[in-house]
Design a protein around this motif. Structure first.
Motif, PDB file in Angstrom:
ATOM      1  N   GLU A   1       0.811  -1.158   0.101  1.00  0.00           N
ATOM      2  CA  GLU A   1      -0.168  -0.067   0.048  1.00  0.00           C
ATOM      3  C   GLU A   1       0.838   1.192  -0.053  1.00  0.00           C
ATOM      4  O   GLU A   1       1.704   1.273   0.991  1.00  0.00           O
ATOM      5  CB  GLU A   1      -1.057  -0.093   1.207  1.00  0.00           C
ATOM      6  CG  GLU A   1      -1.837   1.094   1.397  1.00  0.00           C
ATOM      7  CD  GLU A   1      -3.090   1.040   0.098  1.00  0.00           C
ATOM      8  OE1 GLU A   1      -3.463   2.283  -0.065  1.00  0.00           O
ATOM      9  OE2 GLU A   1      -3.248   0.212  -0.292  1.00  0.00           O
TER      10      GLU A   1
ATOM     11  N   LYS B   1       1.635   5.283  -0.148  1.00  0.00           N
ATOM     12  CA  LYS B   1       1.097   6.675   0.317  1.00  0.00           C
ATOM     13  C   LYS B   1       2.064   7.621  -0.241  1.00  0.00           C
ATOM     14  O   LYS B   1       3.251   7.544  -0.375  1.00  0.00           O
ATOM     15  CB  LYS B   1       0.846   6.722   1.755  1.00  0.00           C
ATOM     16  CG  LYS B   1      -0.190   5.755   2.216  1.00  0.00           C
ATOM     17  CD  LYS B   1      -1.546   5.916   1.781  1.00  0.00           C
ATOM     18  CE  LYS B   1      -2.579   4.907   2.365  1.00  0.00           C
ATOM     19  NZ  LYS B   1      -3.591   4.745   1.737  1.00  0.00           N
TER      20      LYS B   1
ATOM     21  N   MET C   1      -4.200   3.896   8.598  1.00  0.00           N
ATOM     22  CA  MET C   1      -3.724   3.197   7.480  1.00  0.00           C
ATOM     23  C   MET C   1      -2.947   1.908   7.778  1.00  0.00           C
ATOM     24  O   MET C   1      -2.916   0.948   6.974  1.00  0.00           O
ATOM     25  CB  MET C   1      -2.574   4.296   6.955  1.00  0.00           C
ATOM     26  CG  MET C   1      -3.294   5.698   6.201  1.00  0.00           C
ATOM     27  SD  MET C   1      -1.995   6.795   5.960  1.00  0.00           S
ATOM     28  CE  MET C   1      -2.903   8.240   5.527  1.00  0.00           C
TER      29      MET C   1
ATOM     30  N   VAL D   1      -4.185  -1.881   5.910  1.00  0.00           N
ATOM     31  CA  VAL D   1      -3.312  -2.837   5.359  1.00  0.00           C
ATOM     32  C   VAL D   1      -3.782  -4.176   6.115  1.00  0.00           C
ATOM     33  O   VAL D   1      -3.593  -5.191   5.447  1.00  0.00           O
ATOM     34  CB  VAL D   1      -1.752  -2.475   5.552  1.00  0.00           C
ATOM     35  CG1 VAL D   1      -0.925  -3.307   4.953  1.00  0.00           C
ATOM     36  CG2 VAL D   1      -1.664  -1.229   4.598  1.00  0.00           C
TER      37      VAL D   1
ATOM     38  N   LEU E   1       3.299  -1.091   3.972  1.00  0.00           N
ATOM     39  CA  LEU E   1       2.836   0.331   4.026  1.00  0.00           C
ATOM     40  C   LEU E   1       3.820   1.324   3.951  1.00  0.00           C
ATOM     41  O   LEU E   1       4.783   1.561   4.675  1.00  0.00           O
ATOM     42  CB  LEU E   1       2.052   0.827   5.368  1.00  0.00           C
ATOM     43  CG  LEU E   1       1.290   2.390   5.459  1.00  0.00           C
ATOM     44  CD1 LEU E   1       0.507   2.520   4.288  1.00  0.00           C
ATOM     45  CD2 LEU E   1       0.666   2.356   6.749  1.00  0.00           C
TER      46      LEU E   1
END
Length: 146
Positions: free
Chosen positions: A91, A93, A102, A106, A120
């Motif tokens: 994931e 960002k 967040m 995940v 992440l």
């Protein structure tokens, strides 16, 4: 004898996942070094996917994930940024700060996909090492690298 075989398979699976995640982390850094912080997520995503594919890995980008259960059938749940070798979800960002939700997101993705390891990553970082987070579905010392 059977127990030894099961333990051996688990050990091989963990070694395989750990080797794969080493490649992923390396390519995350290489992607970051190409551009630095602050671009749109899709630029990092496309580049990282290309880099991983160039290493011979199967990468699915923006894969739509569906949920089915006793109440719903094939309901769109989310789009996975990257899924590598059907084993690891990434994931991405590009935000000022990663929020706790967040990480939970995940972990939910991992549970829904029945995967053990995800990442992440926040590319909008002045020090990327602090913004690459390995997330696991369940705590496992071997998968956490301890």
């Amino acid at each position: 004898m059977f127990i030894f075989v099961v333990m051996s398979l688990k050990t091989k699976e963990i070694a395989s996942i750990n080797a794969l995640t080493e490649i992923i982390v390396d390519e995350i850094f290489q992607t970051y070094f190409m551009y630095g912080p602050g671009l749109y997520e899709r630029i990092y995503e496309a580049t990282l996917a290309g880099r991983l594919r160039s290493r011979g890995l199967k990468v699915e980008r923006q894969k739509q994930i569906f949920i089915s259960n006793e109440f719903i059938e094939n309901e769109p749940a989310f789009f996975a940024d990257l899924i590598v070798e059907e084993l690891v979800i990434i994931e991405l960002k590009s935000v000022a700060k990663l929020e706790k939700v967040m990480f939970k997101q995940v972990r939910s993705y991992l549970k829904l996909l029945d995967l053990r390891v995800g990442f992440l990553v926040n590319f909008n970082s002045s020090f990327l090492k602090r913004d690459i987070h390995r997330v696991t579905n369940q705590y496992d010392e071997e998968l956490h690298g301890f």
